[in-house]
Write an enzyme that holds these catalytic residues in place. Structure first.
Site, PDB file in Angstrom:
ATOM      1  N   GLY A 139       0.776  -1.244   0.000  1.00  0.00           N
ATOM      2  CA  GLY A 139       0.000   0.000   0.000  1.00  0.00           C
ATOM      3  C   GLY A 139       0.802   1.286   0.000  1.00  0.00           C
ATOM      4  O   GLY A 139       0.361   2.309  -0.513  1.00  0.00           O
TER       5      GLY A 139
ATOM      6  N   ASP B  49      -5.163   2.418  10.788  1.00  0.00           N
ATOM      7  CA  ASP B  49      -6.568   2.167  11.102  1.00  0.00           C
ATOM      8  C   ASP B  49      -6.638   1.748  12.578  1.00  0.00           C
ATOM      9  O   ASP B  49      -6.612   2.600  13.465  1.00  0.00           O
ATOM     10  CB  ASP B  49      -7.050   1.093  10.120  1.00  0.00           C
ATOM     11  CG  ASP B  49      -8.531   0.839  10.168  1.00  0.00           C
ATOM     12  OD1 ASP B  49      -9.282   1.743  10.526  1.00  0.00           O
ATOM     13  OD2 ASP B  49      -8.956  -0.283   9.824  1.00  0.00           O
TER      14      ASP B  49
END
Ligand code: 5GP
Ligand code: MG
Length: 189
Positions: free
Chosen positions: A49, A108
């Site tokens: 990512g 997150d």
């Protein structure tokens, strides 16, 4: 599936220009903060990512530096975390005594970064800083403890959407979008 990439996007949260402006600001801050350090910092990107963010970031940092990658498996192909991550690709470089800047697409729950920080700490790094392009602070489950005099850099605070683009995927698609957006619901399948 329609092959027009932009037509899959419901809304754009940050444009390419906004992203590159912010990346340049973070890079200037890192340049300032590490200018006086005795050794070049080591930028460790979290694959896959972070690959675009890492590339844009290091091009703007005005210091000698090294780059490496790690991979941590925490998500399946969907949008929900499957709990404790594991390291599935380790560093190539020796990090003992190094000032590491962990470059991540998005924080997150914090589980992935905490796991990686512990891993680096066990290898004897001098410090660990975090450079996360996006942060979802409202979803944090674990407190992220930096190492040594490490700092926390972040691009933007992200609302509680599952976002794609600028390296981030849904089911391994959309990483190549040059902006950050939210998919139309029909494509979250
Ligand atoms: P954490 O371990 O902090 O819960 O999750 C970190 C990883 O989950 C991120 O590196 C990223 O790969 C993935 N993730 C979390 N939120 C999102 C999101 O909104 N979109 C995408 N594509 N990946 C996310
Ligand atoms: Mg990631």
């Amino acid at each position: 599936m329609s092959m027009s990439l932009d037509s899959h996007i419901e809304k754009v949260l940050w444009t390419q220009d906004q992203i590159l402006d912010r990346v340049a600001q973070i890079a200037s801050q890192i340049t300032l903060d590490f200018k006086a350090a005795p050794d070049p910092p080591l930028f460790v990107g979290v694959a896959t990512g972070a690959f675009l963010f890492l590339a844009d970031l290091v091009k703007k940092v005005q210091l000698p530096l090294s780059v490496d990658l790690v991979r941590a498996q925490s998500y399946g192909s969907g949008t929900l975390s499957n709990g404790a991550p594991s390291i599935s690709l380790d560093l190539k470089l020796d990090v003992k005594g190094k000032h590491v800047i962990l470059v991540e697409d998005i924080v997150d729950t914090g589980c992935t970064l905490s796991c990686l920080i512990e891993h680096l700490e066990a290898k004897g790094v001098s410090s660990v800083s975090i450079c996360a392009f996006l942060d979802k602070p409202t979803r944090r489950k674990v407190h992220i403890k930096l190492v040594g005099d490490g700092k926390f850099y972040k691009g933007f605070e992200c609302p509680d959407y599952f976002v794609v683009g600028y390296g981030m995927d849904f089911a391994e698609l959309y990483r190549n979008l040059p902006y950050i957006g939210v998919l139309k619901s029909e494509f979250y399948k």
